[in-house]
Motif scaffolding. Structure first.
Motif, PDB file in Angstrom:
ATOM      1  N   MET A 108       0.930  -1.574   0.190  1.00 56.42           N
ATOM      2  CA  MET A 108      -0.386  -0.012   0.182  1.00 56.42           C
ATOM      3  C   MET A 108       0.797   1.298  -0.116  1.00 56.42           C
ATOM      4  N   LEU A 109       2.337   1.441   0.719  1.00 58.07           N
ATOM      5  CA  LEU A 109       3.007   2.093   0.127  1.00 58.07           C
ATOM      6  C   LEU A 109       3.402   2.352   0.008  1.00 58.07           C
ATOM      7  N   LEU A 110       3.640   1.064  -1.283  1.00 58.31           N
ATOM      8  CA  LEU A 110       4.161   1.761  -2.248  1.00 58.31           C
ATOM      9  C   LEU A 110       3.224   2.201  -3.312  1.00 58.31           C
ATOM     10  N   LEU A 111       2.262   1.863  -3.557  1.00 58.58           N
ATOM     11  CA  LEU A 111       1.065   2.074  -4.334  1.00 58.58           C
ATOM     12  C   LEU A 111       1.121   3.559  -4.215  1.00 58.58           C
ATOM     13  N   SER A 112       1.197   3.959  -2.938  1.00 60.99           N
ATOM     14  CA  SER A 112       0.355   5.025  -2.687  1.00 60.99           C
ATOM     15  C   SER A 112       1.198   6.493  -3.182  1.00 60.99           C
ATOM     16  N   PHE A 113       2.241   5.766  -3.180  1.00 62.67           N
ATOM     17  CA  PHE A 113       4.038   6.332  -3.680  1.00 62.67           C
ATOM     18  C   PHE A 113       3.721   7.055  -5.398  1.00 62.67           C
ATOM     19  N   ALA A 114       3.024   6.054  -5.468  1.00 61.77           N
ATOM     20  CA  ALA A 114       3.497   5.811  -7.372  1.00 61.77           C
ATOM     21  C   ALA A 114       2.161   7.116  -7.587  1.00 61.77           C
ATOM     22  N   VAL A 115       1.400   6.993  -6.906  1.00 55.79           N
ATOM     23  CA  VAL A 115       0.276   7.481  -7.251  1.00 55.79           C
ATOM     24  C   VAL A 115       0.016   8.726  -6.475  1.00 55.79           C
ATOM     25  N   VAL A 116       0.859   9.528  -5.995  1.00 53.84           N
ATOM     26  CA  VAL A 116       1.048  10.880  -5.332  1.00 53.84           C
ATOM     27  C   VAL A 116       2.472  11.011  -6.430  1.00 53.84           C
ATOM     28  N   LEU A 125       3.155  11.184  -9.519  1.00 52.55           N
ATOM     29  CA  LEU A 125       2.366  10.738 -10.830  1.00 52.55           C
ATOM     30  C   LEU A 125       1.413  12.325 -10.708  1.00 52.55           C
ATOM     31  N   VAL A 126       0.959  12.550  -9.702  1.00 51.92           N
ATOM     32  CA  VAL A 126       0.277  13.959  -9.253  1.00 51.92           C
ATOM     33  C   VAL A 126       0.791  14.971  -9.162  1.00 51.92           C
ATOM     34  N   ALA A 127       2.301  14.378  -8.991  1.00 50.01           N
ATOM     35  CA  ALA A 127       3.211  15.862  -8.081  1.00 50.01           C
ATOM     36  C   ALA A 127       4.282  15.779 -10.177  1.00 50.01           C
ATOM     37  N   VAL A 128       4.522  14.925 -10.763  1.00 52.07           N
ATOM     38  CA  VAL A 128       5.325  14.799 -12.100  1.00 52.07           C
ATOM     39  C   VAL A 128       4.140  15.743 -12.683  1.00 52.07           C
ATOM     40  N   LEU A 129       2.961  15.194 -13.256  1.00 55.70           N
ATOM     41  CA  LEU A 129       1.863  15.871 -13.709  1.00 55.70           C
ATOM     42  C   LEU A 129       1.924  17.697 -13.800  1.00 55.70           C
ATOM     43  N   LEU A 130       1.702  17.924 -12.158  1.00 62.52           N
ATOM     44  CA  LEU A 130       2.058  19.279 -11.305  1.00 62.52           C
ATOM     45  C   LEU A 130       3.035  20.329 -11.684  1.00 62.52           C
ATOM     46  N   ALA A 153       5.650  21.233 -13.809  1.00 62.51           N
ATOM     47  CA  ALA A 153       5.479  22.769 -14.653  1.00 62.51           C
ATOM     48  C   ALA A 153       4.702  23.570 -14.050  1.00 62.51           C
ATOM     49  N   LEU A 154       3.587  23.450 -13.721  1.00 59.33           N
ATOM     50  CA  LEU A 154       3.196  24.540 -12.522  1.00 59.33           C
ATOM     51  C   LEU A 154       3.428  24.582 -11.457  1.00 59.33           C
ATOM     52  N   ALA A 155       4.063  24.247 -10.464  1.00 61.03           N
ATOM     53  CA  ALA A 155       4.841  24.317  -8.607  1.00 61.03           C
ATOM     54  C   ALA A 155       5.922  25.387  -9.680  1.00 61.03           C
ATOM     55  N   HIS A 156       6.700  24.911 -10.675  1.00 60.93           N
ATOM     56  CA  HIS A 156       7.938  25.773 -10.702  1.00 60.93           C
ATOM     57  C   HIS A 156       7.478  27.192 -10.968  1.00 60.93           C
ATOM     58  N   ARG A 157       6.172  27.078 -11.346  1.00 63.91           N
ATOM     59  CA  ARG A 157       6.212  28.761 -11.478  1.00 63.91           C
ATOM     60  C   ARG A 157       4.720  29.176 -10.233  1.00 63.91           C
ATOM     61  N   THR A 158       4.351  28.822  -9.624  1.00 64.04           N
ATOM     62  CA  THR A 158       3.227  29.259  -8.371  1.00 64.04           C
ATOM     63  C   THR A 158       3.753  28.566  -7.205  1.00 64.04           C
ATOM     64  N   ILE A 159       3.357  29.323  -5.866  1.00 70.76           N
ATOM     65  CA  ILE A 159       3.351  28.415  -4.930  1.00 70.76           C
ATOM     66  C   ILE A 159       3.530  27.427  -4.716  1.00 70.76           C
ATOM     67  N   LEU A 160       2.984  26.777  -5.685  1.00 68.28           N
ATOM     68  CA  LEU A 160       2.584  25.215  -5.168  1.00 68.28           C
ATOM     69  C   LEU A 160       3.860  24.243  -5.086  1.00 68.28           C
ATOM     70  N   SER A 161       3.493  23.480  -4.260  1.00 68.18           N
ATOM     71  CA  SER A 161       5.058  22.865  -3.534  1.00 68.18           C
ATOM     72  C   SER A 161       5.218  21.447  -4.084  1.00 68.18           C
ATOM     73  N   THR A 162       5.905  20.350  -4.785  1.00 66.26           N
ATOM     74  CA  THR A 162       5.433  19.187  -4.541  1.00 66.26           C
ATOM     75  C   THR A 162       6.181  19.065  -3.291  1.00 66.26           C
ATOM     76  N   ALA A 163       6.874  19.079  -2.613  1.00 68.89           N
ATOM     77  CA  ALA A 163       6.945  18.676  -1.293  1.00 68.89           C
ATOM     78  C   ALA A 163       5.894  18.627  -0.463  1.00 68.89           C
ATOM     79  N   ALA A 164       5.638  19.638  -0.367  1.00 71.45           N
ATOM     80  CA  ALA A 164       4.262  19.974   0.390  1.00 71.45           C
ATOM     81  C   ALA A 164       3.066  19.049   0.237  1.00 71.45           C
ATOM     82  N   LEU A 165       2.629  19.103  -1.669  1.00 72.89           N
ATOM     83  CA  LEU A 165       2.349  17.667  -1.823  1.00 72.89           C
ATOM     84  C   LEU A 165       2.066  16.022  -1.162  1.00 72.89           C
TER      85      LEU A 165
END
Length: 415
Positions: free
Chosen positions: A1-9, A11-16, A18-30
């Motif tokens: 379950m930990l591996l599945l959760s990490f993989a899903v999050v 993927l979401v972080a990768v897709l976001l 580009a947006l995170a680099h331009r805004t206050i959105l943070s992959t670490a916080a995600l």
């Protein structure tokens, strides 16, 4: 379950990203928020506790990888030639941050002096990972980026002896194990220097060479060997990691170039996995167990301790006001504080659980604040953004007019 959760999050972080680099959105916080949501006391998808072996192991491994890659960004020549500002931050800023945090822990959170000094040592290290947009932006002055990188890489190892000593004091031990601490530091430094030197020397012999495909793995092999030897010999892993990175950067520029991008990706993956796991330890009930004085301490530890310490450290240093303000603000708490906080929890001291709660709360607030403001602060150093929009238009209009004016002046002179 930990591996599945990490993989899903992930993927979401990768897709976001580009947006995170331009805004206050943070992959670490995600990843931190995702861990919070998936934790046992929230949705119950991840069954992790502070005493789960994977928590301490993953945090330690992530910190090792981050320090190794941080050390590889600077060689010995870079450290020696630009040591004045990092020296102030480490020689004055680090102990002052420790002492101010300890004062806050004693007078605000109500901890005894041994525990207050201990939490001061645990929260003293900084981590530039959560200020990546600032440290990795070429428009930010090089000396500021160098200051934050060197300071964060060295202070983790410098603080560790104080954490061990203060743990012994908090436990009421008469033996402070000074000899063991000194030997761990010496062994870690020795491993961090000798292993990369040997690996680089072997690759440069006439019989051995790394192919283009395997060249990035040379850095991985060096890092794993340093980690394994540090574990076996009980050397200081974090000092060994940073020393190994500096040694590779100093004596193996080719190895450094081959590993740099690949190594940063590995460190990033481990960092994000550790954040997910750490976030799973935090819950509404966990935060509710902290009194209002604990919350006040965490806020003051971020907004007062380091800013005041760095302001005193950089008096009459020649550092610009904008650079000094950025250095004072970006002292985020990261993996070193997580690892040292877990050491406190595992030590069994009477106030261990309270100390860990305060450390965890401070780290969470720090990650959310610092990782979401690095882009904003970095943009302040973009000189083109400081100029009004009309200035560029006016400059472009005036430039072609100048030769015409000269032509008219010349023609009138001829007439």
């Amino acid at each position: 379950m930990l591996l599945l959760s990490f993989a899903v999050v992930l993927l979401v972080a990768v897709l976001l990203s580009a947006l995170a680099h331009r805004t206050i959105l943070s992959t670490a916080a995600l990843f931190l928020v995702a861990g919070f949501i998936l934790g046992e006391d929230t949705t119950g998808l991840l069954h992790l506790h502070s005493d789960s072996p994977i928590v301490a192991q993953l945090a330690e491994l992530a910190l090792f990888a981050v320090l190794f890659t941080d050390g590889m960004r600077v060689g010995w020549a870079d450290l020696r030639s630009a040591w004045r500002l990092p020296g102030r931050a480490l020689g004055w800023g680090l102990p002052l941050t420790l002492l101010i945090t300890a004062l806050l822990a004693h007078f605000v959170a109500g901890l005894g002096w041994p525990e207050a000094l201990l939490i001061g040592a645990v929260l003293a290290p900084t981590d530039p990972v959560f200020a990546a947009a600032l440290v990795g932006n070429d428009k930010v002055p090089a000396r500021l980026r160098h200051l934050l990188n060197v300071e964060s890489g060295v202070n983790d190892g410098l603080v560790l002896p104080f954490v061990v000593l203060l743990l012994a004091l908090a436990a009421g031990s008469d033996d402070l194990h000074l000899g063991r601490i000194a030997s761990e530091l010496a062994v870690g430094l020795l491993i961090g220097v000798l292993v990369p030197l040997l690996a680089i020397a072997l690759e440069r012999t006439r019989w051995l060479a790394a192919s283009a495909a395997y060249a990035p793995l040379n850095g991985v092999a060096i890092g794993l060997l340093v980690l394994a030897l540090g574990k076996v010999t009980h050397g200081n892993l974090f000092l060994a990691a940073f020393a190994a990175g500096i040694t590779v950067a100093t004596f193996g520029p080719r190895e450094r170039a081959a590993f740099e991008h690949f190594g940063e990706n590995i460190a990033e993956l481990l960092k994000l996995a550790a954040l997910l796991v750490f976030g799973a330890l935090i819950s509404v009930r966990f935060l509710g167990e902290i009194s209002w004085t604990g919350w006040a301490f965490a806020v003051l530890a971020i907004f007062v301790a380091r800013p005041v310490a760095l302001w005193i450290s950089f008096l009459r240093s020649g550092l610009g006001a904008r650079e000094q303000a950025a250095a004072m603000w970006f002292g985020p708490k990261g993996f070193a504080s997580v690892v040292y906080g877990l050491l406190v929890l595992e030590s069994g001291i009477a106030a261990g659980d309270e100390v860990f709660h305060l450390v965890a709360l401070t780290i969470v607030i720090s990650i959310l604040l610092h990782s979401s403001t690095d882009v904003v602060i970095a943009r302040a150093f973009d000189e083109s953004r400081e100029a009004p929009a009309w200035f560029g238009v006016l400059h472009r209009v005036r430039r072609p007019l100048r030769p015409r004016r000269r032509d008219r002046e010349n023609s009138s002179a001829d007439g």
